[in-house]
Enzyme design. Sequence first.
Site, PDB file in Angstrom:
ATOM      1  N   HIS A  22       0.840  -1.200   0.000  1.00  0.00           N
ATOM      2  CA  HIS A  22       0.000   0.000   0.000  1.00  0.00           C
ATOM      3  C   HIS A  22       0.878   1.255   0.000  1.00  0.00           C
ATOM      4  O   HIS A  22       1.860   1.332   0.733  1.00  0.00           O
ATOM      5  CB  HIS A  22      -0.866   0.062   1.266  1.00  0.00           C
TER       6      HIS A  22
ATOM      7  N   ASN B 145       8.203  -3.925   3.241  1.00  0.00           N
ATOM      8  CA  ASN B 145       6.783  -3.596   3.344  1.00  0.00           C
ATOM      9  C   ASN B 145       6.258  -3.806   4.759  1.00  0.00           C
ATOM     10  O   ASN B 145       5.527  -2.970   5.295  1.00  0.00           O
ATOM     11  CB  ASN B 145       5.985  -4.461   2.354  1.00  0.00           C
TER      12      ASN B 145
END
Length: 398
Positions: free
Chosen positions: A139, A170
């Site tokens: 994201h 991440n």
Amino acid sequence: SRGLSCVGAAAAGVGILVKQHQAPGTITDNSMDRPTANRYDGERSKHMLPLLPIRIFQPNKNLVIAFDARTKNPLFVMERLRKGQSSQSESDEGAGTKTKAEAEAASRKNKRFHEEQTLLPYHRSRNQYYRNSGYDRGHLAPAADFPQKDKEMNDTFVLTNVSPQLPKFNRSTWLKLEEFVRLTAKKEGNGLTNETWVITGPLWLPSSATKTDSGGERFQYSFEGIGKPPSLVAVPTHFYKVVAVVEYLPEKQSARSKDLEVTGGNNLVLKKFAAFVLPNSDIIGGIRLVDHIVRLTDLEAATGLDFFPVLFGTANGAYGIPLQKYIADALTDDVRFHTNKIEQKEPNSSDLGVPLSNVEELSKGRQRKVKQLLRDNAPISFQHLCRNNDSCYKLLHV
């Protein structure tokens, strides 16, 4: 998600009115005022032009996504965070009958990444490209920033908001920066006049440089791609976040709308800011966010974007770089100088870990210029987020 026209959506998403400067010869509707022959040619040319590869979407009033069909990555995503918006636990207190807010509270349960169906299949980022690729669907606007409404959290799972990120980066390194931003929004926001705006995006920076026979330099880029040729998702070498804490002037508050589309920009006051760049790599040990701050103009040079033009200004004819950007760069360098002084380190641009600047940037000459610029423009109404901020200096284990 709801698609918007490129320039109009960018202006609406930032909540400002942007004057569009056009180069000579630009084909616009106004070009129809030319003589008959030219008008006919102009009309024909305008309708034969290819569509640009940038598509802008506004899934909800707190999120704008600009997607680049060439890299299959976001060009940038922009969020508006307010106090209480980014703390899911705040809406989970108590028991008994659920309030409307509690009923709408978001959960990651059953959330699935989905493709942007309004894009051509070969222009999209696709779920199948990530399977067995070794990369996470990372994201850029994190789901945890939208805990109050399930629909808004689900908007972050569209693949136009996703870039390939190494798993450890991440789930750990990038997560630390996201948590810092949420903490900033909670700490700096008062729910009424203060808001935190965040712009996030990917970068492709040079991996090495070589000297030419004539004494110049050439820079090499090296990055991977995933997918199925010719439709490939480019893997970014770095990611950035630009954070701005703003205050709305009291006399304008009564007329301010809660919707991004109609919020004017002339009542905004910049209070704090910072720009960060992190490498898309598996960092061992830990990081300090202060070691990854960069100058705003360096990041703009690498991205081609003007960040928050209503706050920092933009190009204005012969006047060059706006003073506000010079001051922002000086405040950034001042934090670096202060950090080096405390730790008794020699200034070295390699500490940044990103090839965005040259060695002169942290030289003694630059330090004198910074001090002079800050003295000449005192008092300065805004400051760097990492100035006297322990969260920036804390070693974050990853």
